[in-house]
Motif scaffolding. Structure first.
Motif, mmCIF file in Angstrom:
data_model
loop_
_atom_site.group_PDB
_atom_site.id
_atom_site.type_symbol
_atom_site.label_atom_id
_atom_site.label_comp_id
_atom_site.label_asym_id
_atom_site.label_seq_id
_atom_site.Cartn_x
_atom_site.Cartn_y
_atom_site.Cartn_z
ATOM 1 N N LYS A 132 0.841 -1.195 0.000
ATOM 2 C CA LYS A 132 0.000 0.000 0.000
ATOM 3 C C LYS A 132 0.875 1.244 0.000
ATOM 4 C CE LYS A 132 -3.894 -2.167 2.378
ATOM 5 N NZ LYS A 132 -4.834 -2.107 3.535
ATOM 6 N N ALA A 133 0.344 2.295 -0.566
ATOM 7 C CA ALA A 133 1.059 3.568 -0.612
ATOM 8 C C ALA A 133 0.049 4.697 -0.489
ATOM 9 C CB ALA A 133 1.851 3.690 -1.909
ATOM 10 N N LEU A 134 0.539 5.866 -0.090
ATOM 11 C CA LEU A 134 -0.303 7.041 0.076
ATOM 12 C C LEU A 134 0.259 8.186 -0.749
ATOM 13 C CD1 LEU A 134 -2.585 8.654 1.478
ATOM 14 C CD2 LEU A 134 -0.956 9.162 3.310
ATOM 15 N N TRP A 135 -0.596 8.763 -1.584
ATOM 16 C CA TRP A 135 -0.257 9.993 -2.299
ATOM 17 C C TRP A 135 -1.149 11.102 -1.765
ATOM 18 C CZ3 TRP A 135 -0.087 8.399 -8.220
ATOM 19 C CH2 TRP A 135 0.933 7.433 -8.387
ATOM 20 N N ALA A 136 -0.564 12.250 -1.482
ATOM 21 C CA ALA A 136 -1.323 13.372 -0.940
ATOM 22 C C ALA A 136 -1.163 14.591 -1.846
ATOM 23 C CB ALA A 136 -0.857 13.706 0.472
ATOM 24 N N VAL A 137 -2.293 15.162 -2.247
ATOM 25 C CA VAL A 137 -2.284 16.411 -3.018
ATOM 26 C C VAL A 137 -2.314 17.546 -2.006
ATOM 27 C CG1 VAL A 137 -3.465 17.777 -4.761
ATOM 28 C CG2 VAL A 137 -3.501 15.280 -4.914
ATOM 29 N N GLU B 267 2.665 14.854 -2.884
ATOM 30 C CA GLU B 267 3.575 14.228 -1.927
ATOM 31 C C GLU B 267 3.317 12.726 -1.944
ATOM 32 O OE1 GLU B 267 3.290 13.903 2.761
ATOM 33 O OE2 GLU B 267 4.093 15.870 2.177
ATOM 34 N N THR B 268 4.335 11.950 -2.255
ATOM 35 C CA THR B 268 4.181 10.504 -2.351
ATOM 36 C C THR B 268 4.896 9.828 -1.191
ATOM 37 O OG1 THR B 268 6.141 10.315 -3.759
ATOM 38 C CG2 THR B 268 4.017 10.588 -4.854
ATOM 39 N N ARG B 269 4.155 9.001 -0.499
ATOM 40 C CA ARG B 269 4.735 8.166 0.556
ATOM 41 C C ARG B 269 4.678 6.729 0.076
ATOM 42 N NH1 ARG B 269 1.501 10.765 5.761
ATOM 43 N NH2 ARG B 269 2.226 12.916 5.490
ATOM 44 N N MET B 270 5.551 6.426 -0.865
ATOM 45 C CA MET B 270 5.518 5.109 -1.477
ATOM 46 C C MET B 270 6.885 4.455 -1.385
ATOM 47 S SD MET B 270 4.288 4.004 -5.312
ATOM 48 C CE MET B 270 5.637 4.820 -6.144
ATOM 49 N N PRO B 271 6.984 3.271 -0.787
ATOM 50 C CA PRO B 271 8.269 2.560 -0.811
ATOM 51 C C PRO B 271 8.712 2.305 -2.239
ATOM 52 C CG PRO B 271 6.720 1.545 0.726
ATOM 53 C CD PRO B 271 5.948 2.554 -0.073
ATOM 54 N N LEU B 272 9.971 1.983 -2.401
ATOM 55 C CA LEU B 272 10.520 1.786 -3.734
ATOM 56 C C LEU B 272 10.130 0.412 -4.261
ATOM 57 C CD1 LEU B 272 14.063 3.380 -3.246
ATOM 58 C CD2 LEU B 272 12.038 4.386 -4.297
ATOM 59 N N GLN C 284 1.853 10.562 -13.686
ATOM 60 C CA GLN C 284 3.181 10.946 -14.172
ATOM 61 C C GLN C 284 4.089 11.366 -13.020
ATOM 62 O OE1 GLN C 284 1.286 13.357 -17.782
ATOM 63 N NE2 GLN C 284 3.500 13.397 -17.883
ATOM 64 N N LEU C 285 3.558 12.212 -12.125
ATOM 65 C CA LEU C 285 4.362 12.696 -11.011
ATOM 66 C C LEU C 285 4.628 11.594 -9.994
ATOM 67 C CD1 LEU C 285 2.645 16.164 -10.411
ATOM 68 C CD2 LEU C 285 4.841 15.738 -11.512
ATOM 69 N N GLY C 286 3.615 10.795 -9.691
ATOM 70 C CA GLY C 286 3.767 9.769 -8.667
ATOM 71 C C GLY C 286 4.685 8.637 -9.069
ATOM 72 N N LEU C 287 4.677 8.274 -10.350
ATOM 73 C CA LEU C 287 5.468 7.136 -10.826
ATOM 74 C C LEU C 287 6.724 7.559 -11.569
ATOM 75 C CD1 LEU C 287 2.543 4.890 -12.143
ATOM 76 C CD2 LEU C 287 3.708 4.757 -9.930
ATOM 77 N N GLY C 288 6.846 8.855 -11.846
ATOM 78 C CA GLY C 288 8.025 9.324 -12.571
ATOM 79 C C GLY C 288 8.075 8.817 -13.999
#
Length: 254
Positions: free
Chosen positions: A6-11, A116-121, A149-153
């Motif tokens: 699981k991961a969290l992205w915050a706008v 803001e992405t709180r995602m492990p690699l 695009q921003l979250g996954l690069g």
């Protein structure tokens, strides 16, 4: 979705939206919040305005929030927030879509947010699904494709390819604009291939399809009859015609 990944992205908010409306003193159309709210009292009746500043000439203009309302209709805490120019109250009024519609102006959300992405690699080729929770701190309409695009690069083309391949699964189209919380999932190529394989196994075989086409569905759990070399490739009509031909060829002795 049952997954341990699981991961969290915050706008997150980086600025307040720009108010787009005409200025009485100049050709300017863009206004910014001054950070102030004006409250006027006439007996027990109140008028409340949000104050804006023109980005071109710095003229102050007023946006009506409450007009000639009785003091008892406002919560005491809210009235105090208006009187002390509480930043949270100013933020709420500037971002209010209903206030914008009521006063016939629009909000420009350009440059007001950051991701803001709180995602492990996690590797994108991992077959285990990844659940991503997207949270919005402000109601900015953000194109989902841009978030990916921003979250996954990744580039726009890469994002579209992953969506088309079923690797990225969304609750709406990637070119849609979202302004509320939602969830998406990212899948590895192995999981997608397995799903396609399982779907192909559920499809009926060619012989059962042929039987269904002529209205003769096979009985369940019954083996289909094998075709013999004599009848293989010969239709029932052709078989009858061949028998008639052979009968016609028999001569009657004199």
């Amino acid at each position: 979705m049952n997954t341990d990944r699981k991961a969290l992205w915050a706008v997150r908010q980086s600025a307040l939206p720009t108010v787009v409306r005409s200025c009485p003193d100049c050709p300017g159309m863009r206004h910014r919040a001054s950070g102030k709210i004006r409250v006027n009292a006439s007996g027990k009746l109140l008028d409340v305005w949000l104050l804006l500043s023109c980005a071109t000439c710095d003229r102050t203009s007023k946006v009506p929030v409450h007009e000639r309302v009785h003091v008892s209709t406002l919560e005491p805490a809210r009235l105090v927030a208006y009187e002390i120019n509480d930043p949270a109250a100013v933020r709420e009024l500037v971002m209010s879509a209903s206030l914008a519609a009521q006063n016939r102006y629009r909000l420009d959300w350009t440059g007001t947010w950051e991701l803001e992405t709180r995602m492990p690699l996690y590797a994108l080729d991992d077959p285990n699904p990844l659940s991503v929770q997207v949270r919005f701190e402000l109601p900015a309409p953000v194109r989902v494709e841009r978030l990916l695009q921003l979250g996954l690069g990744l580039s726009r083309a890469e994002v579209r390819r992953l969506v088309a391949d079923g690797r990225i699964r969304l609750p709406f189209a990637p070119d849609a604009k979202a302004h509320r919380d939602f969830e998406l999932s990212i899948h590895g190529p192995g999981s997608v291939d397995a799903a396609k394989h399982a779907k192909s196994l559920d499809a009926p075989d060619a012989e059962r399809t042929d039987l269904a086409r002529i209205g003769l569905p096979p009985a369940p759990d019954r083996e289909l009859p094998r075709r013999t070399a004599r009848t293989a490739g010969t239709s029932p009509v052709g078989h009858v015609r061949s028998r008639m031909t052979r009968a016609a060829a028999v001569t009657v002795p004199s």
